[in-house]
Write an enzyme that holds these catalytic residues in place. Sequence first.
Site, mmCIF file in Angstrom:
data_model
loop_
_atom_site.group_PDB
_atom_site.id
_atom_site.type_symbol
_atom_site.label_atom_id
_atom_site.label_comp_id
_atom_site.label_asym_id
_atom_site.label_seq_id
_atom_site.Cartn_x
_atom_site.Cartn_y
_atom_site.Cartn_z
ATOM 1 N N ARG A 21 0.798 -1.224 0.000
ATOM 2 C CA ARG A 21 0.000 0.000 0.000
ATOM 3 C C ARG A 21 0.831 1.275 0.000
ATOM 4 O O ARG A 21 0.361 2.329 -0.443
ATOM 5 C CB ARG A 21 -0.930 0.023 1.219
ATOM 6 C CG ARG A 21 -0.162 0.057 2.532
ATOM 7 C CD ARG A 21 -1.004 0.304 3.755
ATOM 8 N NE ARG A 21 -0.128 0.319 4.927
ATOM 9 C CZ ARG A 21 0.548 1.382 5.338
ATOM 10 N NH1 ARG A 21 0.453 2.527 4.675
ATOM 11 N NH2 ARG A 21 1.336 1.315 6.399
ATOM 12 N N CYS A 192 -0.192 -3.013 14.033
ATOM 13 C CA CYS A 192 0.748 -4.024 13.546
ATOM 14 C C CYS A 192 1.097 -4.990 14.672
ATOM 15 O O CYS A 192 1.015 -6.193 14.512
ATOM 16 C CB CYS A 192 2.022 -3.361 13.003
ATOM 17 S SG CYS A 192 1.726 -2.361 11.530
ATOM 18 N N ASP A 217 8.053 -3.734 9.836
ATOM 19 C CA ASP A 217 9.137 -3.035 9.149
ATOM 20 C C ASP A 217 10.408 -3.338 9.941
ATOM 21 O O ASP A 217 10.650 -2.766 11.003
ATOM 22 C CB ASP A 217 8.804 -1.539 9.136
ATOM 23 C CG ASP A 217 9.969 -0.636 8.771
ATOM 24 O OD1 ASP A 217 11.071 -1.135 8.496
ATOM 25 O OD2 ASP A 217 9.762 0.596 8.785
ATOM 26 N N TYR A 257 12.042 -2.505 3.731
ATOM 27 C CA TYR A 257 11.702 -1.564 2.664
ATOM 28 C C TYR A 257 12.920 -1.313 1.776
ATOM 29 O O TYR A 257 14.061 -1.302 2.257
ATOM 30 C CB TYR A 257 11.182 -0.251 3.246
ATOM 31 C CG TYR A 257 9.734 -0.325 3.679
ATOM 32 C CD1 TYR A 257 8.714 -0.218 2.739
ATOM 33 C CD2 TYR A 257 9.385 -0.511 5.011
ATOM 34 C CE1 TYR A 257 7.373 -0.293 3.126
ATOM 35 C CE2 TYR A 257 8.052 -0.589 5.403
ATOM 36 C CZ TYR A 257 7.060 -0.487 4.450
ATOM 37 O OH TYR A 257 5.736 -0.577 4.826
ATOM 38 N N ALA A 322 8.098 4.568 5.580
ATOM 39 C CA ALA A 322 7.086 4.436 4.533
ATOM 40 C C ALA A 322 5.708 4.588 5.168
ATOM 41 O O ALA A 322 5.395 3.910 6.149
ATOM 42 C CB ALA A 322 7.211 3.087 3.837
#
Length: 323
Positions: A21, A192, A217, A257, A322
Amino acid sequence: MKAYLDLVRSIFEQGSWQDNRTGVRTLSLPGACLRFDLQEGFPAVTTKRLAFKSVVGELVGFLRATDSAAGFRALGCRVWDQNANENAAWLQSPWRDGPDDLGPVYGVQWRQWPAYKLLPVSATERVRDAQQRGYRQVGVVEEHGVPHVLLYKAVDQLRACLDALIHNPGSRRILFHGWNCAQIEEMALPPCHLLYQFLANQQTRELSLCLYIRSNDVGLGTPFNLAEGAVLTHLVARLTGFKPRWFTYFIGDAHIYETHVDMLREQLQREPYPAPTLVLSDRIPAYAQTGRYEPEWLEQVEPADFTLQGYRHHAPLTAPMAV
């Protein structure tokens, strides 16, 4: 933190590139687990500097059910600023209540979980029992042509965990979570780290935590969440008369990422330092010493009540988050 670096290596070696996303690709690995013995030290990343003040600021905000980026900033944590004010989907959401609003994120779910019961009006015994358990009637609705009583109460999940550790420490149901399907669209960021389970060893008086993260992440989130979960374990142990022991960290989607690759490859070249020690302020009461159960300290702790002793780390490294 060798376990953390091993996870990073595993993702580089076994992960696959995925779209998501945020628009920033991730190298993702499904299913990962890290385990730490908290008696051997605090799981702070040492191959870069951990933003510990921000970690404890966020945790204190969660404990106070903070739902505003401004509230987190006041506690020394700015990690929510972008999600509150730069997340395009959230900026367009009808649920957003102006600048800095986050919706009912983490701490609201932890401390004020919205619980409902829909019972037939004729079920007077069940309605009475629910009311004795703290539910209050908020309306009457038709369900399949039958009138039902709608009852509601806010559940303090975390406080219930502490109560259980005092009164029923052998239970395997001492847990809380933050995933609320009915409210996901009302949040700037769905949780999360979503399921926390406390497990008490009554013989050794040791407290362990299992934490499940649905999406992590690994470059920025994992070090932060590891530290936060370990601090929470220490705090709950102090308030309930246990010693912190095992911290097990499960990840559903462990990802790096694309914009974090250089930062993590640099960390893999650095030799980790020994783990530091977490020190809690003496003003936080220790149940094991006082014999007094004081769960209200969940709301009374301040970020300054938590410090890292002997924390050595390599030079800071930064990478964009992000959103």
